[in-house]
Design a protein around this motif. Structure first.
Motif, PDB file in Angstrom:
ATOM      1  N   ASP A 162       0.825  -1.210   0.000  1.00 28.77           N
ATOM      2  CA  ASP A 162       0.000   0.000   0.000  1.00 28.77           C
ATOM      3  C   ASP A 162       0.859   1.259   0.000  1.00 28.77           C
ATOM      4  O   ASP A 162       0.580   2.220  -0.720  1.00 28.77           O
ATOM      5  CB  ASP A 162      -0.935  -0.003   1.211  1.00 28.77           C
ATOM      6  CG  ASP A 162      -1.973  -1.103   1.139  1.00 28.77           C
ATOM      7  OD1 ASP A 162      -2.302  -1.524   0.015  1.00 28.77           O
ATOM      8  OD2 ASP A 162      -2.438  -1.557   2.200  1.00 28.77           O
ATOM      9  N   SER A 192      -4.401   0.585   6.291  1.00 31.20           N
ATOM     10  CA  SER A 192      -4.087  -0.702   5.668  1.00 31.20           C
ATOM     11  C   SER A 192      -3.984  -1.800   6.720  1.00 31.20           C
ATOM     12  O   SER A 192      -4.472  -2.915   6.518  1.00 31.20           O
ATOM     13  CB  SER A 192      -2.778  -0.602   4.884  1.00 31.20           C
ATOM     14  OG  SER A 192      -2.361  -1.872   4.428  1.00 31.20           O
ATOM     15  N   SER A 196      -6.243  -5.366   7.027  1.00 28.13           N
ATOM     16  CA  SER A 196      -5.582  -6.673   7.044  1.00 28.13           C
ATOM     17  C   SER A 196      -5.886  -7.441   8.322  1.00 28.13           C
ATOM     18  O   SER A 196      -6.079  -8.666   8.294  1.00 28.13           O
ATOM     19  CB  SER A 196      -4.063  -6.494   6.889  1.00 28.13           C
ATOM     20  OG  SER A 196      -3.746  -5.905   5.647  1.00 28.13           O
ATOM     21  N   GLY A 266      -5.770  -0.422   0.456  1.00 34.16           N
ATOM     22  CA  GLY A 266      -5.822  -1.221   1.687  1.00 34.16           C
ATOM     23  C   GLY A 266      -6.891  -2.291   1.632  1.00 34.16           C
ATOM     24  O   GLY A 266      -6.675  -3.429   2.081  1.00 34.16           O
ATOM     25  N   SER A 269      -5.547  -4.903  -1.071  1.00 36.01           N
ATOM     26  CA  SER A 269      -4.399  -5.717  -0.656  1.00 36.01           C
ATOM     27  C   SER A 269      -4.717  -6.662   0.487  1.00 36.01           C
ATOM     28  O   SER A 269      -4.066  -7.697   0.638  1.00 36.01           O
ATOM     29  CB  SER A 269      -3.237  -4.807  -0.249  1.00 36.01           C
ATOM     30  OG  SER A 269      -3.566  -4.047   0.904  1.00 36.01           O
ATOM     31  N   SER A 270      -5.712  -6.340   1.308  1.00 38.58           N
ATOM     32  CA  SER A 270      -6.069  -7.244   2.396  1.00 38.58           C
ATOM     33  C   SER A 270      -6.576  -8.579   1.854  1.00 38.58           C
ATOM     34  O   SER A 270      -6.431  -9.617   2.506  1.00 38.58           O
ATOM     35  CB  SER A 270      -7.134  -6.598   3.290  1.00 38.58           C
ATOM     36  OG  SER A 270      -8.341  -6.382   2.576  1.00 38.58           O
TER      37      SER A 270
END
Length: 300
Positions: A162, A192, A196, A266, A269-270
């Protein structure tokens, strides 16, 4: 594996491939093109002037850039006729500013002028780097304590992705990188990590409660269980930041752009990294299996 499970797995893997490509491109631009450092880092002059009311931002900016032969930032102040000018120091430009502006404005008044030295800018670069490094170290320690190392690694890699993506955007577009953007990068780190942790925590709960299921099935279930919550959280935050982007003016434009990309990244990408990477490196419900005590460990 049923059709829906296969489709979700295929989507996650496709997202991971796109993420890897974007990461490589962003890293390439950062290393080859660098950043357009703002005066907060490079040093320079910040002046506030009062000019004729009929003047427009583009007219002032083009005239100053032609006269000073450099990029000049021109920001309208809250009061009419007042402008904030930022440019690199070339000799004693504070005194030369008035005659330069007199060719486009009948009334020129330099209200104040200040100089940011290059040493101060260098200190800001170092302090900003230390702040990001400290954030990464503390985050790594927290994740190592909270999750099994595979899930912790996935969250940490998503965090790095991120940040690199946001930095890559500013490298590609050459928008000014100043202290406001650095603050946005630090905010992206926190956002982010929150995304996650939410999905990783759900995956961990499923690994513990359903040890007989496959890791792929449980990760897909974790994504489905947290997706609506993530969309609501990200959506409401994006609305707020978008309002800041549209109404905050040029001074906050870069900050809002960095946050918008960071929030979207975020969430992306999680899923594409945060839980997919642990699956690729072999996470299994067996890693969360609670061992039963042996007969020797049972008290007599």
């Amino acid at each position: 594996m049923n059709v829906s499970q296969y489709s979700l797995t295929h989507v996650r893997y496709s997202m991971s491939a796109v993420s890897a490509l974007l990461f490589v491109v962003a890293t390439l631009f950062i290393t080859t093109q660098g950043f357009n450092w703002g005066l907060d880092f490079t040093g320079g002059i910040v002046a506030e002037v009062r000019l004729d009311e009929a003047l427009h931002l583009t007219e002032i900016k083009s005239h100053l850039e032609q006269a000073l032969m450099q990029d000049v930032q021109v920001v309208s102040s809250t009061e009419p006729r007042r402008w904030i000018l930022r440019y690199n120091q070339l000799g004693d430009q504070a005194l030369a500013l008035s005659p330069i502006l007199e060719s486009v404005s009948h009334n020129v008044e330099v209200l104040n002028s200040s100089i940011v030295g290059p040493q101060v800018g260098q200190d800001m670069v170092e302090q900003g780097g230390v702040a990001i490094l400290a954030c990464f170290v503390l985050t790594m320690l927290y994740l190592s304590y909270r999750f099994e190392w595979r899930l912790a690694l996935g969250a940490l890699v998503a965090l790095v992705y991120d940040v690199v993506l946001v930095l890559g955007l500013f490298s590609v577009t050459q928008m000014e990188f100043n202290l406001t953007i650095l603050a946005a990068v630090l905010a992206v780190l926190g956002y982010s990590l929150n995304d996650s942790i939410i999905i990783a925590d759900r995956a961990r709960e499923l690994f513990k409660s359903k040890p007989a299921e496959s890791a792929n099935t449980l990760i897909n279930q974790a994504v489905k269980a947290t997706f609506s919550r993530t969309l609501i959280t990200s959506g409401t935050t994006l609305v707020t930041v978008s309002s800041l982007w549209l109404l905050g003016g040029p001074a906050l434009e870069g900050f809002a752009i960095a946050l918008c990309l960071g929030i979207a990244s975020g969430t992306w990408s999680s899923i594409s990294i945060g839980v997919t990477l642990p699956q690729l490196i072999g996470i299994s419900p067996l890693h969360y299996r609670v061992e039963k005590p042996t007969s020797e460990e049972v008290l007599p």
